[in-house]
Design a protein around this motif. Structure first.
Motif, PDB file in Angstrom:
ATOM      1  N   GLU A  32      18.886 -31.628 -54.824  1.00  0.00           N
ATOM      2  CA  GLU A  32      18.613 -32.538 -53.709  1.00  0.00           C
ATOM      3  C   GLU A  32      18.368 -33.976 -54.167  1.00  0.00           C
ATOM      4  O   GLU A  32      18.880 -34.927 -53.550  1.00  0.00           O
ATOM      5  N   ASP A  33      17.598 -34.154 -55.227  1.00  0.00           N
ATOM      6  CA  ASP A  33      17.307 -35.519 -55.684  1.00  0.00           C
ATOM      7  C   ASP A  33      18.580 -36.240 -56.106  1.00  0.00           C
ATOM      8  O   ASP A  33      18.759 -37.441 -55.807  1.00  0.00           O
ATOM      9  N   ARG A  34      19.447 -35.532 -56.780  1.00  0.00           N
ATOM     10  CA  ARG A  34      20.695 -36.150 -57.238  1.00  0.00           C
ATOM     11  C   ARG A  34      21.575 -36.535 -56.056  1.00  0.00           C
ATOM     12  O   ARG A  34      22.138 -37.639 -56.010  1.00  0.00           O
ATOM     13  N   LEU A  35      21.693 -35.655 -55.070  1.00  0.00           N
ATOM     14  CA  LEU A  35      22.519 -35.957 -53.896  1.00  0.00           C
ATOM     15  C   LEU A  35      21.939 -37.119 -53.095  1.00  0.00           C
ATOM     16  O   LEU A  35      22.682 -37.978 -52.598  1.00  0.00           O
ATOM     17  N   ASN A  36      20.620 -37.157 -52.970  1.00  0.00           N
ATOM     18  CA  ASN A  36      20.006 -38.272 -52.240  1.00  0.00           C
ATOM     19  C   ASN A  36      20.239 -39.598 -52.952  1.00  0.00           C
ATOM     20  O   ASN A  36      20.482 -40.629 -52.309  1.00  0.00           O
ATOM     21  N   ALA A  37      20.163 -39.581 -54.270  1.00  0.00           N
ATOM     22  CA  ALA A  37      20.410 -40.812 -55.022  1.00  0.00           C
ATOM     23  C   ALA A  37      21.840 -41.294 -54.813  1.00  0.00           C
ATOM     24  O   ALA A  37      22.092 -42.493 -54.618  1.00  0.00           O
TER      25      ALA A  37
END
Length: 710
Positions: free
Chosen positions: A281-286
C-alpha cells in the motif's frame, strides 16, 4: 516477466443506467501508459462498458501492447462456495454458471436477486447472501445480516481480511453493494476472458499472457485519493480520481516490483482470488501521489529566489526578470478527452491526426465537372446521382459531364471545378451556363486548412472553445494537458476575523483571502482555501505543512516583514529558503519569497491594495509560468491622463485607475488602506521608475484589469 505497456483500471457498478452527464457511483475506465494517466472514460451502462473494454483490448492487441486490466470487484468467493454452487472448486466454473443465468438489460434492470435466491437455496439456514431493496420481496434473501451464521462458508475471503476491506461479497444491498457488483461483473469478465484469451490472476499463470485480468481495491490508495480530492475541490468525481491514480500507480511500477506483487498471492487465492497490491500500500500510494500525472518537471531548488550578491532594493523589471529566469513548469500532465480540456494548459504540441478538410470538397451548392471553361455558352449532360456532405458519389464523372453537388460534399472522381447553382439553368438532364470559369473554382483542396501531422496547437497554450473545434476537426479525441496549478491562499494575523463573525476591539475582517481566492479562480487555477493562521509560530508551521501537501503554490498575506510578529518570514528563514525582496514599487515593497517542503511561497503584504498589486504584477506571471502556460505580460495601452501627478525618482508606482471618455482617471486617494479604490478602478496606471510630472493630456500607460484576466 515482460512489462505491461498499458494499464486499464475499471471501476464497476451494479447501479441502473446512468445519465449522459458523468457522475459518481458509475462505471469509470482509467488508462495509463509509461506512468502517465492518459484518459478516464465514463460509461453509462454495463453494456457500454463491456463494448468499450472489448474494443480497447482489440486495439491494444492489434498494436502489440501487453495489457494489465484491473477490476474493482472480487473475482471469487470464500473457499467452498464454488463447490456448493457448481460441484467444482474451479472458480471459472462459477464464472460460467453465473454467465449462463444473470440477465442484464440495457436500462439496468436485471435478475441478480433471483440468481442470489437460487444460490441461497443451496445452503442450509439463512444466507449467505443478504440485503434487498424491498423487505417483503425475494423471501430466500434476508433483509439484514443478523441471524446468518456463516458456518458453511466464511463471510469474507482471506484477501478481504489481508487488505482490511470491510465489505463482504455476500452483501447485495445497502452500501457498499459489493455482492451485487460481483454478480453483475463476473459474467462480463467471463465473456471478455474467452473473447480475448485473457489470463486471470491468480487463477492462472500470467507471465506470457498478452492480456491479464486482476482484482484491485481502490481502498489501497485511499490516502492518495483523499489528497487528490482535497486539492481538486468538491466538483471532482471520486471514482474518476480513483481510476486515474490506480492506473497511474500500476503503470509506474518497475517490472520487477509488479512481478513481486503478482507472486505474492497465497495458496488460498487459487480459489478465492487475491487483491493485487495487498501489502504494498505505501508503495502504491507514493506512486499514485507523485505529481498525479506523467510529465513530472524537476522540483524548484530552495535557493531559486536568491538575489545576486550586493543587491538591496530591487527594481520591478529586475524582479520580474529574476522570476522569469528561475521558475518553470512544476505541474505534471495527463491526457483528457476534449470535453474536459477547456481552459487547461497544453503539455505538448497537439498534432493533427488527419487533414482538414480530409478530402477535396465543394464550397457551394452547384454542379461539378472537370476543367475550367472559356468565354461563351456551355452545355453539359448530367450524370445520375449527386454528391452531398457525408454521402459521397460512388463512381466517376466522365469527361464532359457534370454532377449535382452540395456544399461540403467530397468531390467525386473526375470533378475539380464547381459552378454555383444560381449561375446555371437545367432541364434535369443537362446544365447550361456562360463562361468564363476557372479550373478549381468554388472548391476546397484537401488539407488547405491543416495537413495531417501538422502541429495545430503549441505546448503552453490555454485551450479555448475554438481550439476544441480545431482539435476535433483534425481527428483528435483527447489532448495532453497539464494538471491545473493548485494555489493555496493563507491569511495570517490575530487581528483577522471572518466576514459575518463578531469582531472585537482592534480586529478587522479578512479582505485578502476572499479577494485572492476569487482571483486565483479567474486566472484559471484551482484555489485552495487554507484559512487563517494566528500569530503563533507553531500554528503557522502546521498550516504550511498541510498546505505544502495539498498545493503547488502558496500565497500568504501578512507577516512578510521582519517585525516581532512577522512569523512567516521567520519560518521561511528557519527553513533556509527565505528571501525578502525589497522591491522598488508603490504600493507593496516587501515581498517574501521562499520554499516550504519544495512548495513555492509568495509572502504578500497584508494591506489589501498592496496584496492585489503584488499578486497581479509578480505572482500572476510567475504562476502562469509554473502552470506551464509561459510568462504572460499584461497588455497595456497609452492613453491621455485626466489627472495631475508629481512623482519622485526611485520607485515604480501603480495607481488605481479607470478610463472615461478616452482619458485615464485615478482614484482620489493613493492611500493603500483605501480598499474602495480597488473596486472603483478598472485597471492600473503604471508610472515608471524615474521622476515624472504628469499633467492632463500627457500620455500614460494604462493596464486594464482584463489584461490580467480578472
Amino acid at each position: 516477466m515482460s512489462r505491461f505497456e498499458t494499464i486499464l483500471a475499471v471501476d464497476w457498478s451494479a447501479a441502473k443506467r446512468r445519465s449522459q452527464r458523468p457522475g459518481k457511483d458509475a462505471i469509470w475506465l482509467g488508462v495509463a501508459r509509461d506512468g502517465t494517466s492518459e484518459q478516464q472514460i465514463y460509461c453509462r451502462s454495463r453494456q457500454e462498458a463491456e463494448t468499450r473494454i472489448s474494443s480497447f483490448l482489440d486495439d491494444e492487441k492489434a498494436a502489440g501492447r501487453r495489457v494489465l486490466a484491473v477490476y474493482d470487484f472480487p473475482f471469487g468467493y470464500p473457499r467452498g462456495f464454488a463447490r456448493r454452487i457448481t460441484g467444482s472448486d474451479d472458480p471459472f466454473a462459477l464464472w460460467q454458471w453465473l454467465e449462463e443465468r444473470v440477465e442484464d438489460a440495457e436500462d439496468g434492470s436485471n435478475n441478480r436477486f433471483e440468481v442470489a435466491s437460487a444460490m441461497n437455496r443451496k445452503f442450509a439456514g439463512a444466507g449467505p447472501f443478504w440485503g434487498k431493496p424491498v423487505e417483503t420481496a425475494w423471501p430466500d434473501i434476508p433483509y439484514r445480516k443478523a441471524g446468518i451464521a456463516y458456518e458453511d462458508v466464511a463471510e469474507r475471503r482471506s484477501a478481504d481480511l489481508a487488505a482490511k476491506a470491510a465489505s463482504s461479497c455476500f452483501q447485495l444491498f445497502f452500501n457498499p453493494t459489493v455482492g451485487s457488483q460481483i454478480l453483475m461483473g463476473l459474467p462480463v469478465l467471463q465473456r471478455l476472458r474467452l473473447r480475448h484469451n485473457a489470463a486471470v490472476w491468480p487463477f492462472e499463470k500470467v507471465a506470457d499472457a498478452q492480456i491479464v485480468f486482476a482484482e484491485i481495491w481502490p481502498g489501497l490508495i485511499e490516502p492518495a485519493v483523499r489528497s487528490a480530492m482535497a486539492a481538486a475541490g468538491p466538483e471532482e468525481i471520486r471514482d474518476r480520481v480513483q481510476m486515474r491514480l490506480l492506473s497511474q500507480a500500476l503503470s509506474r511500477l518497475p517490472t520487477e516490483e509488479l512481478a513481486a506483487m503478482l507472486a505474492a498471492a497465497p495458496e488460498d487465492a487459487r480459489e478465492e482470488a487475491w487483491i493485487l497490491g495487498t501489502g504494498y500500500e505505501d508503495r502504491l500510494n507514493a506512486l499514485a501521489s507523485d505529481g498525479q500525472g506523467g510529465l513530472n518537471p524537476p522540483p524548484l531548488s530552495n535557493d531559486c529566489f536568491a538575489l545576486p550578491a550586493g543587491v538591496d532594493w530591487t527594481p520591478v523589471d529586475d524582479a520580474l526578470a529574476l522570476l522569469r529566469g528561475r521558475l518553470g513548469p512544476i505541474t505534471s500532465a495527463e491526457a483528457v478527452p476534449l470535453s474536459d480540456a477547456l481552459g487547461r494548459v497544453l503539455a505538448e504540441d497537439a498534432v493533427a491526426k488527419r487533414a482538414n478538410p480530409p478530402l477535396p470538397n465543394t464550397a457551394v451548392d452547384g454542379y461539378g465537372f472537370a476543367g475550367g471553361r472559356g468565354e461563351g455558352p456551355h452545355v453539359l449532360p448530367l450524370v445520375q446521382g449527386r454528391a452531398a456532405a457525408g454521402v459521397p458519389f460512388d463512381g466517376r464523372v466522365a469527361e464532359g459531364s457534370a454532377i449535382r453537388v452540395l456544399t461540403g460534399a467530397a468531390l467525386p472522381d473526375g470533378v475539380d471545378t464547381v459552378i454555383l447553382e444560381e449561375d446555371v439553368s437545367t432541364d434535369g438532364a443537362r446544365i447550361a451556363f456562360n463562361g468564363p470559369l476557372k479550373q478549381g473554382a468554388n472548391t476546397r483542396k484537401a488539407g488547405e486548412d491543416v495537413c495531417a501531422g501538422e502541429a495545430i496547437l503549441p505546448a503552453g497554450r490555454v485551450i479555448t472553445p475554438a481550439d476544441l473545434a480545431l482539435a476535433s476537426a483534425t481527428g483528435l479525441a483527447e489532448l495532453t494537458v497539464r494538471l491545473p496549478l493548485r494555489v493555496g491562499v493563507l491569511s495570517t494575523g490575530d487581528e483577522l476575523v471572518e466576514a459575518g463573525e463578531a469582531s472585537g476591539k482592534g480586529q478587522i475582517f479578512d479582505a485578502n483571502r476572499p479577494m485572492l481566492l476569487a482571483l486565483i479562480r479567474q486566472l484559471g487555477f484551482v484555489p485552495v482555501d487554507l484559512g487563517k493562521a494566528a500569530d503563533d509560530r507553531d500554528a503557522l508551521r502546521a498550516h504550511l505543512d498541510g498546505a505544502a501537501a495539498r498545493t503547488d503554490v502558496i500565497l500568504t498575506s501578512g507577516g512578510a516583514s521582519a517585525g516581532d510578529e512577522d512569523h512567516m518570514s521567520a519560518l521561511l528563514r528557519e527553513a533556509g529558503a527565505m528571501q525578502e525582496w525589497r522591491i522598488a514599487l508603490k504600493p507593496g515593497r516587501p515581498l517574501a519569497l521562499g520554499m516550504w517542503h519544495g512548495t513555492p511561497v509568495f509572502g504578500l503584504p497584508g494591506n489589501p491594495v498592496a496584496a492585489l498589486v503584488c499578486t497581479l504584477i509578480f505572482a500572476r506571471p510567475a504562476m502562469g509560468l509554473m502552470a506551464g502556460a509561459g510568462w504572460q505580460e499584461p497588455q497595456a495601452f497609452e492613453v491621455p491622463a485626466a489627472f495631475e501627478k508629481r512623482k519622485k525618482p526611485g520607485r515604480r508606482e501603480y495607481l488605481r485607475a479607470r478610463v472615461r471618455d478616452g482619458r485615464a482617471e485615478v482614484f482620489k486617494s493613493e492611500g493603500s488602506g483605501r480598499i474602495s479604490g480597488l473596486s472603483w478602478a478598472e485597471g492600473l496606471v503604471e508610472l515608471g521608475d524615474g521622476a515624472a510630472e504628469i499633467k492632463p493630456g500627457d500620455p500614460v500607460r494604462f493596464i486594464p484589469y482584463g489584461s490580467f484576466a480578472m
